[in-house]
Scaffold this motif. Sequence first.
Motif, PDB file in Angstrom:
ATOM      1  N   ARG A  77      -5.247   3.730  -3.544  1.00 18.07           N
ATOM      2  CA  ARG A  77      -4.669   5.045  -3.827  1.00 18.07           C
ATOM      3  C   ARG A  77      -3.370   4.897  -4.615  1.00 18.07           C
ATOM      4  NH1 ARG A  77      -3.922   7.347   1.985  1.00 18.07           N
ATOM      5  NH2 ARG A  77      -3.541   5.139   2.335  1.00 18.07           N
ATOM      6  N   VAL A  78      -2.920   6.012  -5.200  1.00 14.67           N
ATOM      7  CA  VAL A  78      -1.653   6.039  -5.928  1.00 14.67           C
ATOM      8  C   VAL A  78      -0.521   6.126  -4.914  1.00 14.67           C
ATOM      9  CG1 VAL A  78      -0.247   7.343  -7.564  1.00 14.67           C
ATOM     10  CG2 VAL A  78      -2.716   7.116  -7.942  1.00 14.67           C
ATOM     11  N   GLY A  79       0.492   5.300  -5.107  1.00 11.73           N
ATOM     12  CA  GLY A  79       1.649   5.297  -4.221  1.00 11.73           C
ATOM     13  C   GLY A  79       2.478   4.049  -4.429  1.00 11.73           C
ATOM     14  N   VAL A  80       3.229   3.676  -3.392  1.00 10.14           N
ATOM     15  CA  VAL A  80       4.052   2.468  -3.452  1.00 10.14           C
ATOM     16  C   VAL A  80       3.817   1.627  -2.209  1.00 10.14           C
ATOM     17  CG1 VAL A  80       5.863   3.491  -4.901  1.00 10.14           C
ATOM     18  CG2 VAL A  80       6.086   3.538  -2.409  1.00 10.14           C
ATOM     19  N   PHE A  81       4.047   0.349  -2.371  1.00  6.80           N
ATOM     20  CA  PHE A  81       4.029  -0.584  -1.255  1.00  6.80           C
ATOM     21  C   PHE A  81       5.490  -0.891  -0.947  1.00  6.80           C
ATOM     22  CE2 PHE A  81      -0.032  -0.851  -3.225  1.00  6.80           C
ATOM     23  CZ  PHE A  81      -0.926  -1.084  -2.187  1.00  6.80           C
ATOM     24  N   ALA A  82       5.910  -0.572   0.276  1.00 12.18           N
ATOM     25  CA  ALA A  82       7.302  -0.717   0.678  1.00 12.18           C
ATOM     26  C   ALA A  82       7.433  -1.836   1.700  1.00 12.18           C
ATOM     27  CB  ALA A  82       7.808   0.592   1.264  1.00 12.18           C
ATOM     28  N   CYS A  83       8.628  -2.381   1.826  1.00 15.53           N
ATOM     29  CA  CYS A  83       8.909  -3.430   2.795  1.00 15.53           C
ATOM     30  C   CYS A  83       8.677  -2.902   4.212  1.00 15.53           C
ATOM     31  CB  CYS A  83      10.352  -3.905   2.644  1.00 15.53           C
ATOM     32  SG  CYS A  83      10.828  -5.155   3.855  1.00 15.53           S
ATOM     33  N   ALA A  84       7.919  -3.640   5.002  1.00 15.92           N
ATOM     34  CA  ALA A  84       7.663  -3.242   6.392  1.00 15.92           C
ATOM     35  C   ALA A  84       8.905  -3.390   7.256  1.00 15.92           C
ATOM     36  CB  ALA A  84       6.523  -4.074   6.966  1.00 15.92           C
ATOM     37  N   GLY A  85       9.892  -4.122   6.778  1.00 17.28           N
ATOM     38  CA  GLY A  85      11.112  -4.313   7.541  1.00 17.28           C
ATOM     39  C   GLY A  85      12.142  -3.232   7.351  1.00 17.28           C
ATOM     40  N   CYS A  86      12.269  -2.736   6.112  1.00 15.79           N
ATOM     41  CA  CYS A  86      13.358  -1.779   5.832  1.00 15.79           C
ATOM     42  C   CYS A  86      12.942  -0.588   4.972  1.00 15.79           C
ATOM     43  CB  CYS A  86      14.526  -2.498   5.172  1.00 15.79           C
ATOM     44  SG  CYS A  86      14.194  -3.042   3.470  1.00 15.79           S
ATOM     45  N   ASP A  87      11.671  -0.472   4.623  1.00 13.01           N
ATOM     46  CA  ASP A  87      11.125   0.653   3.854  1.00 13.01           C
ATOM     47  C   ASP A  87      11.511   0.685   2.373  1.00 13.01           C
ATOM     48  OD1 ASP A  87       9.933   1.634   6.217  1.00 13.01           O
ATOM     49  OD2 ASP A  87      11.764   2.711   6.748  1.00 13.01           O
ATOM     50  N   LEU A  88      12.125  -0.362   1.851  1.00 13.18           N
ATOM     51  CA  LEU A  88      12.466  -0.388   0.429  1.00 13.18           C
ATOM     52  C   LEU A  88      11.189  -0.459  -0.404  1.00 13.18           C
ATOM     53  CD1 LEU A  88      14.736  -0.634  -1.746  1.00 13.18           C
ATOM     54  CD2 LEU A  88      14.409  -3.122  -1.587  1.00 13.18           C
ATOM     55  N   VAL A 158       1.004  -7.843   5.972  1.00 14.10           N
ATOM     56  CA  VAL A 158       1.828  -7.375   7.088  1.00 14.10           C
ATOM     57  C   VAL A 158       3.288  -7.213   6.707  1.00 14.10           C
ATOM     58  CG1 VAL A 158       0.323  -8.305   8.888  1.00 14.10           C
ATOM     59  CG2 VAL A 158       2.216  -9.707   8.019  1.00 14.10           C
ATOM     60  N   SER A 159       3.678  -7.716   5.550  1.00 13.07           N
ATOM     61  CA  SER A 159       5.077  -7.595   5.130  1.00 13.07           C
ATOM     62  C   SER A 159       5.347  -6.307   4.359  1.00 13.07           C
ATOM     63  CB  SER A 159       5.498  -8.807   4.293  1.00 13.07           C
ATOM     64  OG  SER A 159       4.817  -8.827   3.056  1.00 13.07           O
ATOM     65  N   VAL A 160       4.283  -5.560   4.045  1.00 10.25           N
ATOM     66  CA  VAL A 160       4.442  -4.290   3.331  1.00 10.25           C
ATOM     67  C   VAL A 160       3.658  -3.183   4.033  1.00 10.25           C
ATOM     68  CG1 VAL A 160       4.891  -5.291   1.045  1.00 10.25           C
ATOM     69  CG2 VAL A 160       2.537  -4.837   1.744  1.00 10.25           C
ATOM     70  N   LYS A 161       4.011  -1.962   3.706  1.00  8.58           N
ATOM     71  CA  LYS A 161       3.237  -0.815   4.154  1.00  8.58           C
ATOM     72  C   LYS A 161       3.004   0.074   2.957  1.00  8.58           C
ATOM     73  CE  LYS A 161       7.307   1.632   5.824  1.00  8.58           C
ATOM     74  NZ  LYS A 161       7.940   2.220   6.987  1.00  8.58           N
ATOM     75  N   PHE A 162       1.867   0.738   2.935  1.00 12.55           N
ATOM     76  CA  PHE A 162       1.535   1.609   1.809  1.00 12.55           C
ATOM     77  C   PHE A 162       2.017   3.007   2.088  1.00 12.55           C
ATOM     78  CE2 PHE A 162      -1.266   4.560  -0.440  1.00 12.55           C
ATOM     79  CZ  PHE A 162      -1.002   4.154  -1.730  1.00 12.55           C
ATOM     80  N   VAL A 163       2.665   3.608   1.078  1.00  2.00           N
ATOM     81  CA  VAL A 163       3.132   4.984   1.153  1.00  2.00           C
ATOM     82  C   VAL A 163       2.446   5.747   0.020  1.00  2.00           C
ATOM     83  CG1 VAL A 163       5.133   6.528   1.111  1.00  2.00           C
ATOM     84  CG2 VAL A 163       5.366   4.210   2.059  1.00  2.00           C
ATOM     85  N   ALA A 164       1.522   6.632   0.371  1.00  3.54           N
ATOM     86  CA  ALA A 164       0.771   7.387  -0.636  1.00  3.54           C
ATOM     87  C   ALA A 164       1.693   8.334  -1.391  1.00  3.54           C
ATOM     88  CB  ALA A 164      -0.357   8.158   0.027  1.00  3.54           C
ATOM     89  N   ALA A 165       1.367   8.566  -2.664  1.00  2.00           N
ATOM     90  CA  ALA A 165       2.175   9.470  -3.508  1.00  2.00           C
ATOM     91  C   ALA A 165       1.991  10.909  -3.057  1.00  2.00           C
ATOM     92  CB  ALA A 165       1.766   9.339  -4.963  1.00  2.00           C
TER      93      ALA A 165
END
Length: 165
Positions: A77-88, A158-165
Amino acid sequence: MKFDRRNFIFGGATLLGLGGLGYLMRSTAPAVASEGNFAVTMTDDEWRAKLGDAAYQVLRHEGTERAFTSPLLDEHRVGVFACAGCDLPLYNSDTKFESGTGWPSFYTYIDGALGTKVDNSLFGQRTEVHCSRCGGHQGHVFEDGPKPTGLRYCINGVSVKFVAA
């Protein structure tokens, strides 16, 4: 060298021993955050409580998840992969590609999101990448990726989380 049962058993035991040694060296390594000054810091116990076991071992102790186990391999999907530790935000989804390696792969990252350091573990020199805000280990970058960069950021799911656009 003759390949017989004895050589097979000795070779297998050697590989298992080296693998176990690598695991012990990784699991007792100091937390990444102790190696630099980062905007987001926590105690080791706080990181462990926030992340859970698998993400904690990868992000804070430079572990590696097993290949082909991340659900993010199939995330398109369209979005960003952010750090699972701090959401950057670290990687835009349009830079993700199928590398066939078993880990989410990207050909570039969001400007300012990553730092690097030399990693001399596992019998060779590699370039480790980490979150620039919390120091969390993401994975490694290799020079065998697609155009336009020719780079492959091989990232632990596991080091990232996906955030959908």
